[in-house]
Design an enzyme around this catalytic site. Structure first.
Site, PDB file in Angstrom:
ATOM      1  N   ASP A   1      29.402 -29.086  -8.539  1.00  0.00           N
ATOM      2  CA  ASP A   1      30.289 -29.457  -9.415  1.00  0.00           C
ATOM      3  C   ASP A   1      31.131 -30.604  -9.417  1.00  0.00           C
ATOM      4  O   ASP A   1      31.888 -30.491  -8.485  1.00  0.00           O
ATOM      5  CB  ASP A   1      30.976 -28.028  -9.904  1.00  0.00           C
ATOM      6  CG  ASP A   1      30.403 -26.875 -10.274  1.00  0.00           C
ATOM      7  OD1 ASP A   1      29.201 -26.921 -10.660  1.00  0.00           O
ATOM      8  OD2 ASP A   1      30.719 -25.709 -10.234  1.00  0.00           O
TER       9      ASP A   1
ATOM     10  N   ASP B   1      24.165 -19.827 -19.030  1.00  0.00           N
ATOM     11  CA  ASP B   1      25.129 -18.969 -18.417  1.00  0.00           C
ATOM     12  C   ASP B   1      25.142 -17.398 -19.241  1.00  0.00           C
ATOM     13  O   ASP B   1      25.338 -17.361 -20.311  1.00  0.00           O
ATOM     14  CB  ASP B   1      26.619 -19.739 -18.585  1.00  0.00           C
ATOM     15  CG  ASP B   1      26.541 -20.748 -17.752  1.00  0.00           C
ATOM     16  OD1 ASP B   1      25.981 -20.977 -16.884  1.00  0.00           O
ATOM     17  OD2 ASP B   1      27.395 -21.609 -18.349  1.00  0.00           O
TER      18      ASP B   1
END
Lengths: 259, 221
Positions: free
Chosen positions: A11, A130
């Site tokens: 990330d 997600d």
């Protein structure tokens, strides 16, 4: 025989490596280019960069990161986070990304998947999902719901139905990211991963929750995933990439062992 | 500033050490970056003259056979490629670049370049757990010696992404095999032409080594 893949996800926020726990409380943990190179040399099969930069005026930093990594790392490189258009995807491809991950913007506007598949080829479009556990309802019969905006916005869309729709629209691969498990190191959400892997004929990447080598083995066997994605467990040095691969290999999971 | 195909130069033409053929088929820059990593300057071009003048040629590509062939014909690069092969120039086909070197592709029922006899077929797999495209790392087992495969051990894995696979008409053109339910040709070759179904530019050190050997290759085998 095709090997299972070990994928590390980095990330990136404002050009720096960050790691989230349940999608909040992110903190900087180093230089993404340096990490990428180290993982590559240690036998990583594929890299994912996820841009979690909040402000849009800093997004070009990500292109610099991708470009720097692509010069040194010669394995498939997948990039996502904030891709809203074919133009966004093309910028990342030119910078050196092989595959483009689409996520929230595709849930809001599913045609984005088809547009990217047309422009980049199906195999280069990864639908990143997600997903959170919910009570079974008419809107979410699988008991899993799509969420967007980094886990903040529930969409009332069934995750299993969205996986099938993503495949139909031309996604070449799915990332099944269980946000209940994300960052917990308690293990992947195996039931969800298997549910989706059995419903589609494109590769499925298990994501969210890896903390021990056994979790990876479970995802690639019981969870029926084609690839396992890790973050915290390698970023903090608890395990090395080659160590995880050796473990999986010793457990009878087909892995690439020479590089 | 043109050079005709018969070779009458009106101006000096650059001889590039490597030309990567540009026909809107993606991932060209990753091939270029991999060449740079092994010490070679490669230019990306869709100019048939420049292809004919090059020392060696890389013919990469992902995408669909039909649109790739249309693009090659439109630019005259189909003829340039045939000429380059006839001239004995080292030529490396990658993925789609390999597939359209054969006679025909099932993909959009496309007649292809016919540099090597054979055809390209779509995977039709019986095992439901095997996905199409064949995506990921798989072993490439050399079945015949070739300068570009020197040092490749049977368990060495390379990165693949493809839904179609090459079927050369003659075993003599088959240099390496990979298993995905059944064996298919992962590398084919004939004289100065060599083609690989995997992506050396995305296959770590083993892939870079193959590219380096191509750069050093005199086109003989």
């Amino acid at each position: 025989m095709l090997s299972k893949r070990l994928i590390a996800c980095l990330d990136v926020r404002d050009g720096k490596l960050a790691k989230s726990v349940r999608f909040v409380d992110t903190k900087d943990i180093g230089d993404p280019v340096e990490k990428a190179r180290a993982y590559y040399e240690d036998g990583l099969d594929e890299l994912v960069f996820y841009d979690i930069t909040a402000s849009s005026d800093k997004r070009s930093i990500m292109l610099d990161v991708v470009e720097a990594v692509a010069k040194e790392v010669f394995i498939p490189l997948s990039v996502g986070g904030g891709v809203r258009s074919v133009a966004d995807a093309t910028d990342l491809r030119l910078a050196g990304a092989e595959k483009i991950n689409v996520n929230s913007a595709a849930v809001r506007r599913p045609a984005l998947i088809a547009e990217c598949a047309e422009a980049l080829g199906n195999q280069n479009v990864v639908l990143s999902m997600d997903i959170r556990r919910v009570d079974v309802s008419p809107a979410c019969p699988s008991g899993y719901e799509m969420v967007i905006n980094g886990g903040r916005t529930p969409m009332g869309i069934d995750a299993l139905a969205w996986a099938r729709e993503g495949e139909r629209l031309g996604a070449g691969e799915l990332v099944v990211n269980a946000i209940d498990a994300d960052g917990t190191r308690d293990g992947y959400e195996l039931k969800l991963t298997a549910l989706i892997a059995e419903a589609v004929r494109i590769p499925v990447i298990a994501s969210g929750g890896a903390g021990k080598p056994e979790h990876l083995k479970e995802a690639l066997t019981v969870g029926k995933a084609d690839a396992a994605l890790v973050a915290s467990m390698v970023h903090y040095g608890d395990y090395s990439v080659s160590e995880l691969k050796r473990y999986l290999h010793s457990q009878g999971v087909k892995m690439r062992m020479a590089w | 500033m043109r050079l005709s195909l018969s070779g009458h130069a009106t101006a000096a033409l650059v001889t590039d050490p490597i030309v990567i053929i540009d026909y809107d088929a993606g991932n060209l820059r990753s091939v270029q970056r991999a060449c740079a990593q092994v010490g070679a300057v490669a230019v990306i071009s869709n100019d048939p003259q420049r292809i004919l003048a090059a020392e060696r040629i890389i013919f990469p590509g992902v995408g669909a056979a039909g649109s790739a062939m249309r693009s090659l014909r439109r630019t005259g690069m189909d003829a340039a490629l045939r000429q380059a092969v006839a001239d004995g120039k080292p030529l490396l086909g990658i993925c789609l670049g390999l597939q359209i070197s054969l006679d025909h592709s099932e993909e959009q029922d496309t007649p292809t370049l016919g540099l090597i006899p054979g055809e390209t077929r779509r995977f039709r797999l019986d095992q439901p757990e095997l996905k199409v495209p064949h995506m990921g790392w798989n072993a490439v087992r050399p079945v015949k010696a070739h300068p570009l495969l020197e040092g490749v051990a049977p368990e060495d894995e390379f990165y693949f992404v493809h839904a179609y696979y090459p079927v050369p008409a003659r075993d003599a053109n088959q240099y390496a095999l990979t298993t995905y339910e059944e064996d298919f040709a992962a590398a084919i070759g004939q004289g100065n032409y060599f083609g690989v179904q995997f992506h050396p530019e995305k296959s770590g050190r083993f892939g870079l080594r193959l590219l380096r050997r191509f750069i050093d290759w005199d086109g003989r085998c």
